[in-house]
Design a protein around this motif. Structure first.
Motif, short mmCIF file in Angstrom:
data_model
loop_
_atom_site.label_atom_id
_atom_site.label_comp_id
_atom_site.label_asym_id
_atom_site.label_seq_id
_atom_site.Cartn_x
_atom_site.Cartn_y
_atom_site.Cartn_z
N GLY A 37 -7.35 -5.16 -10.02
CA GLY A 37 -8.59 -5.21 -10.77
C GLY A 37 -9.79 -5.15 -9.84
N ASP A 38 -10.77 -6.03 -10.08
CA ASP A 38 -11.90 -6.13 -9.16
C ASP A 38 -11.81 -7.43 -8.37
N LEU A 39 -10.58 -7.96 -8.24
CA LEU A 39 -10.31 -9.17 -7.48
C LEU A 39 -11.23 -10.32 -7.91
N GLY A 40 -11.24 -10.54 -9.21
CA GLY A 40 -11.93 -11.70 -9.75
C GLY A 40 -13.44 -11.64 -9.63
N GLY A 41 -13.99 -10.45 -9.54
CA GLY A 41 -15.44 -10.31 -9.41
C GLY A 41 -15.91 -10.12 -7.99
N LEU A 42 -14.97 -10.00 -7.05
CA LEU A 42 -15.35 -9.79 -5.65
C LEU A 42 -16.13 -8.48 -5.49
N GLY A 43 -15.89 -7.54 -6.41
CA GLY A 43 -16.61 -6.28 -6.37
C GLY A 43 -18.11 -6.42 -6.57
N ALA A 44 -18.56 -7.56 -7.04
CA ALA A 44 -20.00 -7.79 -7.15
C ALA A 44 -20.65 -7.99 -5.80
N HIS A 45 -19.82 -8.28 -4.78
CA HIS A 45 -20.33 -8.55 -3.44
C HIS A 45 -19.88 -7.51 -2.41
N ARG A 46 -18.78 -6.82 -2.71
CA ARG A 46 -18.17 -5.89 -1.75
C ARG A 46 -17.81 -4.59 -2.45
N THR A 47 -17.85 -3.50 -1.72
CA THR A 47 -17.28 -2.25 -2.21
C THR A 47 -15.79 -2.29 -1.91
N LEU A 48 -14.99 -2.47 -2.94
CA LEU A 48 -13.54 -2.57 -2.77
C LEU A 48 -12.96 -1.17 -2.65
N ILE A 49 -12.22 -0.94 -1.59
CA ILE A 49 -11.51 0.32 -1.38
C ILE A 49 -10.06 0.04 -1.70
N LEU A 50 -9.54 0.69 -2.76
CA LEU A 50 -8.25 0.33 -3.36
C LEU A 50 -7.29 1.52 -3.28
N PRO A 51 -6.49 1.62 -2.23
CA PRO A 51 -5.56 2.74 -2.12
C PRO A 51 -4.25 2.47 -2.87
N ASP A 52 -3.71 3.51 -3.47
CA ASP A 52 -2.35 3.46 -3.98
C ASP A 52 -1.41 3.81 -2.83
N THR A 53 -0.47 2.91 -2.55
CA THR A 53 0.54 3.20 -1.54
C THR A 53 1.24 4.51 -1.86
N ARG A 54 1.58 5.29 -0.83
CA ARG A 54 2.30 6.54 -1.07
C ARG A 54 3.47 6.32 -2.04
N GLY A 55 3.58 7.23 -2.99
CA GLY A 55 4.65 7.13 -3.98
C GLY A 55 4.30 6.28 -5.19
N THR A 56 3.12 5.64 -5.19
CA THR A 56 2.70 4.82 -6.32
C THR A 56 1.41 5.37 -6.91
N GLY A 57 1.14 5.01 -8.18
CA GLY A 57 -0.11 5.39 -8.82
C GLY A 57 -0.38 6.87 -8.71
N ALA A 58 -1.58 7.21 -8.24
CA ALA A 58 -1.98 8.62 -8.13
C ALA A 58 -1.65 9.23 -6.78
N SER A 59 -1.06 8.47 -5.87
CA SER A 59 -0.68 9.02 -4.57
C SER A 59 0.56 9.88 -4.69
N GLY A 60 0.70 10.80 -3.73
CA GLY A 60 1.82 11.72 -3.75
C GLY A 60 3.12 11.10 -3.28
N THR A 61 4.22 11.80 -3.60
CA THR A 61 5.55 11.39 -3.17
C THR A 61 5.89 12.12 -1.88
N PRO A 62 6.22 11.41 -0.82
CA PRO A 62 6.51 12.07 0.45
C PRO A 62 7.87 12.75 0.44
N ALA A 63 8.04 13.69 1.35
CA ALA A 63 9.34 14.36 1.49
C ALA A 63 10.40 13.39 1.98
N ASP A 64 10.01 12.43 2.80
CA ASP A 64 10.95 11.50 3.41
C ASP A 64 10.74 10.10 2.84
N PRO A 65 11.65 9.58 2.01
CA PRO A 65 11.46 8.25 1.42
C PRO A 65 11.46 7.13 2.45
#
Length: 284
Positions: free
Chosen positions: A38-66
């Motif tokens: 989420g926004d880590l309980g409102g921490l985004g009001a103080h910080r720009t949260l950079i939220l990566p999806d680990t490779r293979g999860t969410g919108a990130s791609g699936t690598p050739a080598d698991p």
């Protein structure tokens, strides 16, 4: 959503949320898309949260080598993202299994960190236990109406040989991971299956043997300040395990959030944000 290409050609997705100095936030699971933060309980009001999806999860791609899902090999993805962002040094936060990754990144690239925030981190990445005193924590919640069912599910979870084998018991077990099993916690837990990529979960620690002595030596020389924040009733790690691990770092603040579980920003957003933001302000 933004995208970069990592060292092996895998596409990595990340999104930014909030306003203020950047804070790179590594999700756990392992294998859960960063959406659960989420926004880590409102921490985004103080910080720009950079939220990566680990490779293979969410919108990130699936690598050739698991095998590149393995925690130590994911360090290269964190470094690729730092370079893409153009940050000479970064404030880094890791939650749960993302805490293991954050510690490995810190050991490999100590000069790239301005601060390190570990929120209920797994210590598996550095070869230390995370469940010291776990039975006492479970027993302390015996008055909860869900307790007996959750304890039975916990037994199955801890004896399962894979994340897939444990999956049928996860929801019954989940009340033990939250300080309050309220509507927000139930919705957060129910979202897990859709957000989790089991191949990433299965490969995260597979065939990984930490060089514990070297890692502890490296973290023992870490110059940046460290916040180790854990929920009072979390199981992985327990507050006892976190207290034992705090001595790894030469400049550490240990914070135990009262009444909180594995997701302290849900249990008490105001307390969580005050602790993390207060630390980050002091770290500058």
């Amino acid at each position: 959503m933004e995208f970069i290409t990592s060292y092996d050609g895998t596409t990595l997705a990340f999104r930014t949320l909030g306003d203020g100095p950047p804070l790179l936030c590594l999700p756990g699971g392992p294998g859960r898309a960063a959406e659960y933060l989420g926004d880590l309980g409102g921490l985004g009001a103080h910080r720009t949260l950079i939220l990566p999806d680990t490779r293979g999860t969410g919108a990130s791609g699936t690598p050739a080598d698991p095998d590149t899902y393995r925690v130590d090999r994911l360090v290269a993805d964190v470094e690729a993202l730092r370079r893409h962002l153009g940050l000479e040094r970064v404030d880094l936060l890791g939650h749960s299994a993302g805490g293991s990754l954050a510690m490995l990144y810190a050991a490999a690239h100590p000069d790239r960190l301005s601060s390190l925030t570990l929120v209920d981190p797994s210590f598996a990445g550095v070869g230390l236990p995370s469940d010291t005193g776990v039975e006492q924590v479970i027993a302390s919640r015996a008055s909860e109406p869900w307790h007996a069912e959750a304890v039975e599910a916990h037994r199955h979870m801890t004896t399962a040989t894979s994340f897939a084998e444990a999956a049928p018991y996860r929801l019954a077990f989940e009340p033990l991971m939250y300080g309050r099993w309220d509507a927000a916690a139930r919705a957060h837990a129910a979202a897990d299956p859709a957000q989790r990529a089991l191949p990433v979960s299965e490969h995260f620690y597979r065939d990984y043997t930490p060089d514990t002595a070297q890692l502890l030596a490296s973290l023992g020389e870490l110059a940046c300040p460290v916040l180790l924040l854990v929920g009072e009733v979390d199981l992985w790690p327990t507050a006892e395990a976190a207290a034992g691990a705090a001595s790894l770092f030469p400049a550490v603040t240990l914070a135990v959030q009262p009444g909180a579980g594995h997701y302290p920003w849900l249990d008490d957003p105001r307390a969580f944000t005050a602790t993390v933001e207060g630390f980050l302000v002091r770290a500058r």
